[in-house]
Design an enzyme around this catalytic site. Structure first.
Site, PDB file in Angstrom:
ATOM      1  N   ASP A 136      21.654  85.447 -40.925  1.00 41.31           N
ATOM      2  CA  ASP A 136      22.616  85.536 -41.995  1.00 41.31           C
ATOM      3  C   ASP A 136      22.083  85.769 -43.630  1.00 41.31           C
ATOM      4  O   ASP A 136      21.448  85.326 -43.797  1.00 41.31           O
ATOM      5  CB  ASP A 136      23.824  83.898 -41.848  1.00 41.31           C
ATOM      6  CG  ASP A 136      24.705  83.701 -41.395  1.00 41.31           C
ATOM      7  OD1 ASP A 136      25.019  85.191 -40.631  1.00 41.31           O
ATOM      8  OD2 ASP A 136      24.960  82.505 -41.372  1.00 41.31           O
ATOM      9  N   ARG A 137      23.420  86.295 -43.944  1.00 43.30           N
ATOM     10  CA  ARG A 137      23.051  86.047 -45.406  1.00 43.30           C
ATOM     11  C   ARG A 137      21.791  85.099 -46.058  1.00 43.30           C
ATOM     12  O   ARG A 137      20.763  85.797 -47.173  1.00 43.30           O
ATOM     13  CB  ARG A 137      23.807  86.886 -46.985  1.00 43.30           C
ATOM     14  CG  ARG A 137      23.219  87.278 -48.064  1.00 43.30           C
ATOM     15  CD  ARG A 137      24.592  87.869 -48.881  1.00 43.30           C
ATOM     16  NE  ARG A 137      25.382  88.720 -48.614  1.00 43.30           N
ATOM     17  CZ  ARG A 137      25.002  90.460 -49.264  1.00 43.30           C
ATOM     18  NH1 ARG A 137      23.782  90.078 -49.347  1.00 43.30           N
ATOM     19  NH2 ARG A 137      25.953  90.705 -48.620  1.00 43.30           N
TER      20      ARG A 137
END
Length: 266
Positions: A136-137
């Protein structure tokens, strides 16, 4: 109704040429990908070079990036013969928070591919690097890259059960009962999870080892036991443990790939 599977573009290109170009699995590749895999040039540059007429196959100018290419073919780029025999290369990258594992970032922060390519040295910049899975970011830590799509399939296949170890900062100190539930497996909205390795490293820090890779799984599992994730870091995949600083990278040895990831590089 079952969804109709789309024919790959390289196979469509092969069929347009005739049955002699439709080879058994493993006997051919498509041209732009083969150039990126062999480190001649990244795939986007290869596609442009092909369309510009700078690439020939067996003496014939080729304008189709998805044209099949077989091992016995002579490939020239700008008149120079290029060897498309490609070693399996794998590297670890310490992903910083904020970057996405996509080809572009709508928010303008940046992608892991852009960040990695800026840091690579020649001739590694000329390879097409594929991410082995995603983060994920806001997740930091170990992200593997390779030039070989077979390793991507190996590292992301649900059947392989390749362990991935995460360290999560959570809200509130999880009691032993919460850890037990993680170890035994939970039922999430997309079905039951496999049993996970779970232990505390600090009162509000959980080490979680998964052998499957569902979307946002660590965050969903910890939320399900009442301890939402504040920070998340991946520190190991299989037997390969992250050992470079944030934003740095290094190549893996063949031994690390074969033993740590259980993937044959031959």
């Amino acid at each position: 109704m079952a969804r109709k599977q789309r024919t790959p573009r390289w196979l469509e290109a092969a069929r347009r040429r005739g049955p002699e170009d439709v080879q058994p699995s493993g006997r051919s590749d498509w041209l732009a990908r083969a150039l990126g895999k062999a480190g001649v040039m990244p795939r986007a540059q290869a596609e442009a070079a092909i369309r510009e007429g700078r690439v020939t196959l067996d003496g014939r100018v080729e304008h189709e990036p998805f044209a099949p290419v077989r091992p016995e073919m002579e490939v020239r780029v700008d008149g120079l013969v290029r060897n498309l025999e490609a070693p399996v290369l794998t590297l670890m990258f310490h992903k910083p928070a904020g970057l996405v594992v996509h080809g572009s970032d709508a928010e303008g922060v940046g992608t892991v591919f852009e960040c990695l390519r800026e840091r690579l040295t020649q001739p590694l910049r000329d390879y097409e690097w594929l991410a082995v899975g995603r983060l994920d970011r806001d997740t930091t830590g170990l992200l593997l890259f390779t030039n070989d799509e077979r390793l991507v399939q190996h590292g992301t296949s649900p059947e392989r059960h390749l362990p991935k170890r995460y360290v999560a900062g959570v809200v509130g100190p999880p009691p032993e009962d919460a850890l037990r539930r993680l170890r035994e497996g939970l039922v999430l909205e997309d079905g039951p999870t496999r049993p996970a390795g779970a232990r505390l490293r600090a009162p509000d820090v959980v080490e979680l080892t998964l052998t499957e890779g569902r979307n946002h799984q660590v965050k969903r599992m910890l939320a399900a036991v009442g301890h939402p994730v504040r920070t998340l870091h991946r520190e190991a995949v299989g037997g390969v443990t992250l050992d470079v600083p944030e934003g740095a990278w290094r190549l893996l040895t063949d031994e690390e790939v074969s033993q740590g990831l259980s993937f044959s590089v031959s």
